[in-house]
Motif scaffolding. Structure first.
Motif, PDB file in Angstrom:
ATOM      1  N   PRO A   1       1.492 -66.139  -1.267  1.00  0.00           N
ATOM      2  CA  PRO A   1       1.309 -64.901  -2.016  1.00  0.00           C
ATOM      3  C   PRO A   1       0.895 -63.751  -1.099  1.00  0.00           C
ATOM      4  O   PRO A   1       0.333 -63.962  -0.035  1.00  0.00           O
ATOM      5  CB  PRO A   1       0.200 -65.223  -3.022  1.00  0.00           C
ATOM      6  CG  PRO A   1      -0.387 -66.526  -2.575  1.00  0.00           C
ATOM      7  CD  PRO A   1       0.580 -67.186  -1.645  1.00  0.00           C
ATOM      8  N   MET A   2       1.165 -62.558  -1.564  1.00  0.00           N
ATOM      9  CA  MET A   2       0.877 -61.372  -0.778  1.00  0.00           C
ATOM     10  C   MET A   2      -0.604 -61.265  -0.439  1.00  0.00           C
ATOM     11  O   MET A   2      -0.959 -60.880   0.663  1.00  0.00           O
ATOM     12  CB  MET A   2       1.351 -60.126  -1.532  1.00  0.00           C
ATOM     13  CG  MET A   2       1.151 -58.839  -0.779  1.00  0.00           C
ATOM     14  SD  MET A   2       2.076 -58.835   0.757  1.00  0.00           S
ATOM     15  CE  MET A   2       1.066 -57.781   1.754  1.00  0.00           C
ATOM     16  N   THR A   3      -1.478 -61.617  -1.374  1.00  0.00           N
ATOM     17  CA  THR A   3      -2.912 -61.479  -1.116  1.00  0.00           C
ATOM     18  C   THR A   3      -3.326 -62.331   0.086  1.00  0.00           C
ATOM     19  O   THR A   3      -4.069 -61.864   0.937  1.00  0.00           O
ATOM     20  CB  THR A   3      -3.734 -61.875  -2.361  1.00  0.00           C
ATOM     21  OG1 THR A   3      -3.317 -61.059  -3.450  1.00  0.00           O
ATOM     22  CG2 THR A   3      -5.207 -61.655  -2.139  1.00  0.00           C
ATOM     23  N   ALA A   4      -2.818 -63.554   0.176  1.00  0.00           N
ATOM     24  CA  ALA A   4      -3.164 -64.425   1.306  1.00  0.00           C
ATOM     25  C   ALA A   4      -2.676 -63.811   2.612  1.00  0.00           C
ATOM     26  O   ALA A   4      -3.387 -63.835   3.623  1.00  0.00           O
ATOM     27  CB  ALA A   4      -2.573 -65.813   1.106  1.00  0.00           C
ATOM     28  N   THR A   5      -1.478 -63.248   2.610  1.00  0.00           N
ATOM     29  CA  THR A   5      -0.936 -62.588   3.795  1.00  0.00           C
ATOM     30  C   THR A   5      -1.797 -61.395   4.176  1.00  0.00           C
ATOM     31  O   THR A   5      -2.140 -61.204   5.347  1.00  0.00           O
ATOM     32  CB  THR A   5       0.518 -62.127   3.537  1.00  0.00           C
ATOM     33  OG1 THR A   5       1.297 -63.260   3.179  1.00  0.00           O
ATOM     34  CG2 THR A   5       1.114 -61.457   4.754  1.00  0.00           C
TER      35      THR A   5
ATOM     36  N   THR B   1     -15.449 -51.837   0.149  1.00  0.00           N
ATOM     37  CA  THR B   1     -15.780 -53.174   0.646  1.00  0.00           C
ATOM     38  C   THR B   1     -15.681 -54.196  -0.486  1.00  0.00           C
ATOM     39  O   THR B   1     -15.324 -55.349  -0.254  1.00  0.00           O
ATOM     40  CB  THR B   1     -17.188 -53.223   1.275  1.00  0.00           C
ATOM     41  OG1 THR B   1     -18.125 -52.693   0.358  1.00  0.00           O
ATOM     42  CG2 THR B   1     -17.237 -52.454   2.573  1.00  0.00           C
ATOM     43  N   THR B   2     -15.940 -53.757  -1.718  1.00  0.00           N
ATOM     44  CA  THR B   2     -15.805 -54.648  -2.875  1.00  0.00           C
ATOM     45  C   THR B   2     -14.356 -55.099  -3.029  1.00  0.00           C
ATOM     46  O   THR B   2     -14.082 -56.286  -3.243  1.00  0.00           O
ATOM     47  CB  THR B   2     -16.286 -53.942  -4.159  1.00  0.00           C
ATOM     48  OG1 THR B   2     -17.633 -53.537  -3.984  1.00  0.00           O
ATOM     49  CG2 THR B   2     -16.171 -54.856  -5.368  1.00  0.00           C
ATOM     50  N   THR B   3     -13.426 -54.166  -2.902  1.00  0.00           N
ATOM     51  CA  THR B   3     -12.008 -54.518  -3.003  1.00  0.00           C
ATOM     52  C   THR B   3     -11.616 -55.488  -1.903  1.00  0.00           C
ATOM     53  O   THR B   3     -10.935 -56.488  -2.156  1.00  0.00           O
ATOM     54  CB  THR B   3     -11.128 -53.253  -2.933  1.00  0.00           C
ATOM     55  OG1 THR B   3     -11.442 -52.431  -4.057  1.00  0.00           O
ATOM     56  CG2 THR B   3      -9.645 -53.581  -2.939  1.00  0.00           C
ATOM     57  N   LEU B   4     -12.079 -55.220  -0.695  1.00  0.00           N
ATOM     58  CA  LEU B   4     -11.767 -56.103   0.425  1.00  0.00           C
ATOM     59  C   LEU B   4     -12.315 -57.505   0.173  1.00  0.00           C
ATOM     60  O   LEU B   4     -11.626 -58.498   0.428  1.00  0.00           O
ATOM     61  CB  LEU B   4     -12.356 -55.515   1.708  1.00  0.00           C
ATOM     62  CG  LEU B   4     -11.718 -55.915   3.021  1.00  0.00           C
ATOM     63  CD1 LEU B   4     -10.235 -55.628   3.042  1.00  0.00           C
ATOM     64  CD2 LEU B   4     -12.402 -55.191   4.160  1.00  0.00           C
ATOM     65  N   SER B   5     -13.524 -57.589  -0.357  1.00  0.00           N
ATOM     66  CA  SER B   5     -14.116 -58.891  -0.692  1.00  0.00           C
ATOM     67  C   SER B   5     -13.310 -59.604  -1.766  1.00  0.00           C
ATOM     68  O   SER B   5     -13.105 -60.817  -1.697  1.00  0.00           O
ATOM     69  CB  SER B   5     -15.553 -58.722  -1.174  1.00  0.00           C
ATOM     70  OG  SER B   5     -16.392 -58.392  -0.120  1.00  0.00           O
TER      71      SER B   5
ATOM     72  N   ASN C   1     -11.566 -63.228  -1.434  1.00  0.00           N
ATOM     73  CA  ASN C   1     -11.977 -64.325  -2.309  1.00  0.00           C
ATOM     74  C   ASN C   1     -10.937 -64.665  -3.363  1.00  0.00           C
ATOM     75  O   ASN C   1     -11.181 -65.516  -4.219  1.00  0.00           O
ATOM     76  CB  ASN C   1     -13.305 -63.974  -3.004  1.00  0.00           C
ATOM     77  CG  ASN C   1     -14.418 -63.813  -2.005  1.00  0.00           C
ATOM     78  OD1 ASN C   1     -14.464 -64.517  -1.009  1.00  0.00           O
ATOM     79  ND2 ASN C   1     -15.318 -62.870  -2.250  1.00  0.00           N
ATOM     80  N   GLY C   2      -9.797 -63.997  -3.336  1.00  0.00           N
ATOM     81  CA  GLY C   2      -8.743 -64.257  -4.316  1.00  0.00           C
ATOM     82  C   GLY C   2      -9.146 -63.893  -5.734  1.00  0.00           C
ATOM     83  O   GLY C   2      -8.626 -64.445  -6.701  1.00  0.00           O
ATOM     84  N   LYS C   3     -10.087 -62.946  -5.874  1.00  0.00           N
ATOM     85  CA  LYS C   3     -10.580 -62.583  -7.200  1.00  0.00           C
ATOM     86  C   LYS C   3      -9.935 -61.300  -7.713  1.00  0.00           C
ATOM     87  O   LYS C   3     -10.518 -60.574  -8.499  1.00  0.00           O
ATOM     88  CB  LYS C   3     -12.093 -62.408  -7.161  1.00  0.00           C
ATOM     89  CG  LYS C   3     -12.822 -63.698  -6.887  1.00  0.00           C
ATOM     90  CD  LYS C   3     -14.308 -63.534  -6.942  1.00  0.00           C
ATOM     91  CE  LYS C   3     -14.978 -64.877  -6.683  1.00  0.00           C
ATOM     92  NZ  LYS C   3     -16.404 -64.800  -6.738  1.00  0.00           N
ATOM     93  N   THR C   4      -8.748 -61.025  -7.244  1.00  0.00           N
ATOM     94  CA  THR C   4      -8.061 -59.822  -7.704  1.00  0.00           C
ATOM     95  C   THR C   4      -6.566 -60.090  -7.752  1.00  0.00           C
ATOM     96  O   THR C   4      -6.081 -61.051  -7.161  1.00  0.00           O
ATOM     97  CB  THR C   4      -8.368 -58.625  -6.778  1.00  0.00           C
ATOM     98  OG1 THR C   4      -7.856 -57.440  -7.351  1.00  0.00           O
ATOM     99  CG2 THR C   4      -7.760 -58.797  -5.408  1.00  0.00           C
ATOM    100  N   THR C   5      -5.889 -59.240  -8.443  1.00  0.00           N
ATOM    101  CA  THR C   5      -4.436 -59.352  -8.480  1.00  0.00           C
ATOM    102  C   THR C   5      -3.878 -58.837  -7.165  1.00  0.00           C
ATOM    103  O   THR C   5      -4.615 -58.408  -6.292  1.00  0.00           O
ATOM    104  CB  THR C   5      -3.868 -58.524  -9.654  1.00  0.00           C
ATOM    105  OG1 THR C   5      -4.294 -57.166  -9.483  1.00  0.00           O
ATOM    106  CG2 THR C   5      -4.364 -59.067 -10.978  1.00  0.00           C
ATOM    107  N   GLU C   6      -2.591 -58.841  -7.060  1.00  0.00           N
ATOM    108  CA  GLU C   6      -1.935 -58.366  -5.848  1.00  0.00           C
ATOM    109  C   GLU C   6      -2.399 -56.956  -5.496  1.00  0.00           C
ATOM    110  O   GLU C   6      -2.535 -56.111  -6.379  1.00  0.00           O
ATOM    111  CB  GLU C   6      -0.410 -58.342  -6.055  1.00  0.00           C
ATOM    112  CG  GLU C   6       0.195 -59.708  -6.286  1.00  0.00           C
ATOM    113  CD  GLU C   6       0.151 -60.584  -5.055  1.00  0.00           C
ATOM    114  OE1 GLU C   6       0.511 -60.117  -3.968  1.00  0.00           O
ATOM    115  OE2 GLU C   6      -0.269 -61.748  -5.193  1.00  0.00           O
ATOM    116  N   PRO C   7      -2.633 -56.694  -4.219  1.00  0.00           N
ATOM    117  CA  PRO C   7      -2.934 -55.323  -3.811  1.00  0.00           C
ATOM    118  C   PRO C   7      -1.746 -54.432  -4.175  1.00  0.00           C
ATOM    119  O   PRO C   7      -0.603 -54.892  -4.183  1.00  0.00           O
ATOM    120  CB  PRO C   7      -3.080 -55.428  -2.288  1.00  0.00           C
ATOM    121  CG  PRO C   7      -3.367 -56.875  -2.028  1.00  0.00           C
ATOM    122  CD  PRO C   7      -2.677 -57.631  -3.121  1.00  0.00           C
TER     123      PRO C   7
END
Length: 115
Positions: free
Chosen positions: A1-5, A32-36, A40-46
């Motif tokens: 997934p894009m987030t992992a990349t 920094t919250t968004t980066l975290s 942590n995989g706690k958000t949808t795709e950037p």
């Protein structure tokens, strides 16, 4: 997934530039919250804008590694540069105009153009 990349790219960016998570967030134009959340995989795709910006930074670092000794890239980005009004290249990456100045300087360095 894009987030992992993207997470890997952020880790690479931090490692190459020797910067904190806070500075990486600033350079990536996110909190920094968004980066975290990405890490942590706690958000949808950037969003597309963040993906494109991450790609642009990756390309810029690749260019820097080709123009400057790869071991000196972090030093170069973290050192005030007279050709950038005594600002650190890293500090300019938070805006499109600053990014362009850094990119143009690297281009001039690559081709031995007077700056």
């Amino acid at each position: 997934p894009m987030t992992a990349t993207l997470v890997r790219e952020v880790q690479d960016l931090r490692k190459q530039l020797g910067i904190s998570q806070e500075k990486a967030a600033s350079v990536l134009r996110v909190t920094t919250t968004t980066l975290s959340r990405w890490a942590n995989g706690k958000t949808t795709e950037p969003n597309t804008l963040h993906q494109e910006w991450s790609e642009a930074l990756k390309d810029l670092l690749k260019e820097a590694s080709e123009v400057i000794n790869p071991k000196a890239v972090a030093w170069w980005f973290n050192t005030p540069n007279a050709l950038l009004s005594d600002l650190r290249p890293l500090d300019l990456l938070g805006s499109p105009a600053g990014y362009k100045k850094v990119k143009n300087l690297l281009f001039s360095m690559r081709w031995g153009l007077p700056v």
